[in-house]
Design a protein around this motif. Structure first.
Motif, PDB file in Angstrom:
ATOM      1  N   UNK A 318      37.129 -26.801  62.260  1.00  0.00           N
ATOM      2  CA  UNK A 318      37.324 -28.012  62.912  1.00  0.00           C
ATOM      3  C   UNK A 318      35.888 -28.394  63.830  1.00  0.00           C
ATOM      4  N   UNK A 319      35.563 -27.196  64.684  1.00  0.00           N
ATOM      5  CA  UNK A 319      34.587 -27.451  65.484  1.00  0.00           C
ATOM      6  C   UNK A 319      33.297 -27.849  64.953  1.00  0.00           C
ATOM      7  N   UNK A 320      33.025 -27.267  63.812  1.00  0.00           N
ATOM      8  CA  UNK A 320      31.591 -27.478  63.333  1.00  0.00           C
ATOM      9  C   UNK A 320      31.523 -28.993  62.750  1.00  0.00           C
ATOM     10  N   UNK A 321      32.685 -29.655  62.307  1.00  0.00           N
ATOM     11  CA  UNK A 321      32.572 -31.011  62.157  1.00  0.00           C
ATOM     12  C   UNK A 321      32.619 -31.854  63.136  1.00  0.00           C
ATOM     13  N   UNK A 322      32.997 -31.387  64.419  1.00  0.00           N
ATOM     14  CA  UNK A 322      33.148 -32.104  65.771  1.00  0.00           C
ATOM     15  C   UNK A 322      32.177 -31.829  66.990  1.00  0.00           C
ATOM     16  N   UNK A 323      30.933 -31.395  66.450  1.00  0.00           N
ATOM     17  CA  UNK A 323      30.011 -31.110  67.496  1.00  0.00           C
ATOM     18  C   UNK A 323      29.872 -29.656  67.917  1.00  0.00           C
ATOM     19  N   UNK A 324      30.574 -28.894  67.255  1.00  0.00           N
ATOM     20  CA  UNK A 324      30.319 -27.383  67.319  1.00  0.00           C
ATOM     21  C   UNK A 324      29.243 -26.869  66.580  1.00  0.00           C
ATOM     22  N   UNK A 325      29.456 -25.340  66.815  1.00  0.00           N
ATOM     23  CA  UNK A 325      28.366 -24.598  66.065  1.00  0.00           C
ATOM     24  C   UNK A 325      28.639 -24.600  64.580  1.00  0.00           C
ATOM     25  N   UNK A 326      27.909 -24.357  63.752  1.00  0.00           N
ATOM     26  CA  UNK A 326      28.136 -24.209  61.985  1.00  0.00           C
ATOM     27  C   UNK A 326      28.834 -23.274  61.789  1.00  0.00           C
ATOM     28  N   UNK A 327      29.899 -23.431  61.077  1.00  0.00           N
ATOM     29  CA  UNK A 327      30.806 -22.487  60.821  1.00  0.00           C
ATOM     30  C   UNK A 327      30.331 -21.268  60.235  1.00  0.00           C
ATOM     31  N   UNK A 328      29.456 -21.501  59.084  1.00  0.00           N
ATOM     32  CA  UNK A 328      28.651 -20.478  58.470  1.00  0.00           C
ATOM     33  C   UNK A 328      27.788 -19.424  59.308  1.00  0.00           C
ATOM     34  N   UNK A 329      27.292 -20.055  60.354  1.00  0.00           N
ATOM     35  CA  UNK A 329      26.625 -19.120  61.341  1.00  0.00           C
ATOM     36  C   UNK A 329      27.733 -18.258  62.245  1.00  0.00           C
ATOM     37  N   UNK A 330      28.639 -19.103  62.508  1.00  0.00           N
ATOM     38  CA  UNK A 330      29.453 -18.003  63.350  1.00  0.00           C
ATOM     39  C   UNK A 330      30.074 -17.002  62.599  1.00  0.00           C
ATOM     40  N   UNK A 331      30.201 -17.273  61.330  1.00  0.00           N
ATOM     41  CA  UNK A 331      30.779 -16.080  60.420  1.00  0.00           C
ATOM     42  C   UNK A 331      29.587 -15.062  60.028  1.00  0.00           C
ATOM     43  N   UNK A 332      28.422 -15.631  60.017  1.00  0.00           N
ATOM     44  CA  UNK A 332      27.488 -14.663  59.842  1.00  0.00           C
ATOM     45  C   UNK A 332      27.181 -13.399  60.883  1.00  0.00           C
ATOM     46  N   UNK A 333      27.400 -14.307  62.261  1.00  0.00           N
ATOM     47  CA  UNK A 333      27.442 -13.538  63.292  1.00  0.00           C
ATOM     48  C   UNK A 333      28.571 -12.369  63.411  1.00  0.00           C
ATOM     49  N   UNK A 334      29.485 -12.926  63.067  1.00  0.00           N
ATOM     50  CA  UNK A 334      30.627 -12.008  62.988  1.00  0.00           C
ATOM     51  C   UNK A 334      30.482 -10.752  62.124  1.00  0.00           C
ATOM     52  N   UNK A 335      29.985 -11.271  60.649  1.00  0.00           N
ATOM     53  CA  UNK A 335      29.484 -10.332  59.992  1.00  0.00           C
ATOM     54  C   UNK A 335      28.924  -9.121  60.289  1.00  0.00           C
ATOM     55  N   UNK A 336      27.528  -9.628  61.140  1.00  0.00           N
ATOM     56  CA  UNK A 336      26.778  -8.691  61.713  1.00  0.00           C
ATOM     57  C   UNK A 336      27.294  -7.629  62.804  1.00  0.00           C
ATOM     58  N   UNK A 337      28.349  -8.063  63.317  1.00  0.00           N
ATOM     59  CA  UNK A 337      29.185  -7.300  64.313  1.00  0.00           C
ATOM     60  C   UNK A 337      30.213  -6.597  63.763  1.00  0.00           C
ATOM     61  N   UNK A 338      30.646  -6.679  62.567  1.00  0.00           N
ATOM     62  CA  UNK A 338      31.915  -6.174  62.119  1.00  0.00           C
ATOM     63  C   UNK A 338      32.140  -4.766  62.184  1.00  0.00           C
ATOM     64  N   UNK A 339      31.126  -4.019  61.588  1.00  0.00           N
ATOM     65  CA  UNK A 339      31.260  -2.488  61.552  1.00  0.00           C
ATOM     66  C   UNK A 339      31.350  -2.023  63.173  1.00  0.00           C
ATOM     67  N   UNK A 340      30.627  -2.757  63.981  1.00  0.00           N
ATOM     68  CA  UNK A 340      30.930  -2.413  65.532  1.00  0.00           C
ATOM     69  C   UNK A 340      32.228  -2.615  65.869  1.00  0.00           C
ATOM     70  N   UNK A 341      32.716  -3.742  65.664  1.00  0.00           N
ATOM     71  CA  UNK A 341      34.220  -4.068  65.980  1.00  0.00           C
ATOM     72  C   UNK A 341      35.099  -3.172  65.280  1.00  0.00           C
TER      73      UNK A 341
END
Length: 443
Positions: A318-341
């Protein structure tokens, strides 16, 4: 996880809470009546009950022996209960509305949360037992009737529908609410204070009732009035809103996190006094939970990723379509951190108790849903999601239930794909994104 919470041997059919509220942080007289059925022969049984001053316990109107053992209330009825027998337990006690416990994760403080003129509740994850004796486990759901008596000038609200408001001879007011649907004890809400009730209408005539401290009505209106649009947006993706009503309870507290209490989401005032992107993210997150987490409940705490992951997924979308960060970018960041998490907090479906409400259950779990969408395609993913909230509406469901349903809808066995995402020590490759890289784990 939380091995002493939740009890076997019986099934609760309804809680009836009777609270004689006095003033903030002031003990008051309370009674909880529990209607239940024995699922096995019982010579004794347990309720989850923490703190408070116990007075009496009866089973079927006869005095019972009650012994406190930590957060357990061990009850021995005067006469053993037969399998299949319906029974009624009544516990009277002096409630202590100062009881708060702390977690070192997103939850922070939980239990009774004081406000300047009353209280709100934050029972998640296992704080309901500080408020009323119960079977305090997310899979043990039952409807609740609330009777709350307040001094003149205060309003009491709770999950569900106001069914009665009666002024007493001494000027006090008795409020009665019916939750209308079964709910987990961790999602019970009861708030007392100087409130304005703001009524509006959502899609298809849905009643919306916001509960707002008097001096916060105007400052929070800009974002509260978006609820109908948020519901409509989610209905396009998840199908009809699953309850009879909804509303926002504005918490006049320093609480750091909101809570998806059934039909009445608790939103701290700070979340509604800042920028619009952040406010809408929080509002959509808690609203999404009404479908996933509230209507479709979790069977165990290891299934929490299904609740928080879905809420974060749709919040970000929802946020991507209403002025927020691009959804795919947030998922790419989460992917980069996933092993650490995974290293720090456990895989999405393998949390430990101290790490239950850490990042992995939020963005880390939304990433699993994103990976599934990339695997099966957006159209099939949408069908999976709508089937999920439809099949398990008003029920509890597990991680394996989700995998099985997704496989059936997609027409392929997805266990081999989802299992490494949910339980593996290493993050699998992201479909359609061979360039995405997982950062090395830092000890």
């Amino acid at each position: 996880m939380f091995p002493l919470d939740g009890n076997g041997g019986y099934k609760v059919s309804r809680y009836l809470l009777d609270f004689d509220w006095q003033a903030p942080k002031t003990p008051f007289e309370a009674a909880t009546t529990i209607k239940a059925t024995a699922t096995q022969a019982l010579s004794r049984f347990d309720l989850d009950f923490a703190g408070n001053t116990l007075h009496t316990v009866t089973v079927n109107a006869k005095a019972a022996t009650a012994v406190r053992d930590g957060d357990e209330l061990v009850i021995t009825p005067a006469k053993p209960l037969a399998q299949g027998q319906a029974f009624t337990v009544k516990v009277t006690y002096t409630a202590d509305p100062t009881q708060i416990r702390h977690r070192d994760d997103a939850i922070e403080d939980y239990g009774w949360i004081p406000t300047p003129d009353g209280t709100v509740l934050y029972p998640q994850p296992n704080g309901a037992k500080m408020i009323f004796p119960s079977n305090d486990h997310p899979s043990r759901r039952a409807p609740i009737t609330f009777h709350i008596t307040t001094p003149p000038g205060l309003t009491a609200v709770a999950n569900g529908k106001l069914t009665d408001r009666a002024e007493q001879a001494d000027g006090r007011v008795r409020w009665t609410y019916d939750s209308e649907q079964p709910l987990a004890t961790q999602l019970a809400q009861l708030a007392i204070g100087k409130f304005t009730l703001v009524d509006s209408t959502g899609p298809h005539g849905l009643p919306i009732r916001d509960v707002v401290p008097d001096d916060l009505v105007a400052p929070t209106e800009q974002y509260r009035k978006l609820t109908a649009d948020h519901i409509a947006w989610l209905e396009e993706r998840l199908g009809p809103y699953p309850f009879n009503r909804y509303g926002v309870l504005v918490g006049d507290t320093d609480l750091g996190v909101a809570l998806e209490t059934n039909t009445l989401s608790l939103i701290p005032k700070a979340d509604l006094l800042g920028d619009q992107v952040s406010a809408e993210r929080n509002l959509v997150h808690e609203l999404t939970h009404q479908w996933t987490g509230d209507s479709v409940g979790i069977k165990t705490w290891s299934d929490l990723w299904l609740s928080e992951g879905h809420a974060r997924f749709y919040e970000r979308l929802y946020s991507e379509a209403h002025g927020g960060v691009v959804f795919e970018d947030t998922m790419k960041t989460a992917y980069a951190n996933h092993d650490q998490w995974r290293h720090d907090y456990g895989a999405p479906a393998e949390p430990t108790e101290p790490n239950l409400f850490k990042r992995m259950r939020y963005d880390g779990s939304a990433l699993v849903l994103y990976a599934l969408r990339e695997k099966v395609g957006q159209e099939t993913f949408g069908k999976i999601e709508r089937a999920w909230v439809t099949k398990y509406r008003g029920k509890t469901a597990s991680t394996q239930d989700y995998i099985d349903l997704a496989s059936k809808v997609a027409g392929e066995d997805l266990d081999g794909f989802l299992h490494p995402w949910l339980y593996g020590a290493k993050t699998p490759p992201m479909p359609n994104h061979p360039d995405w890289v997982v950062n090395p784990v830092q000890s």
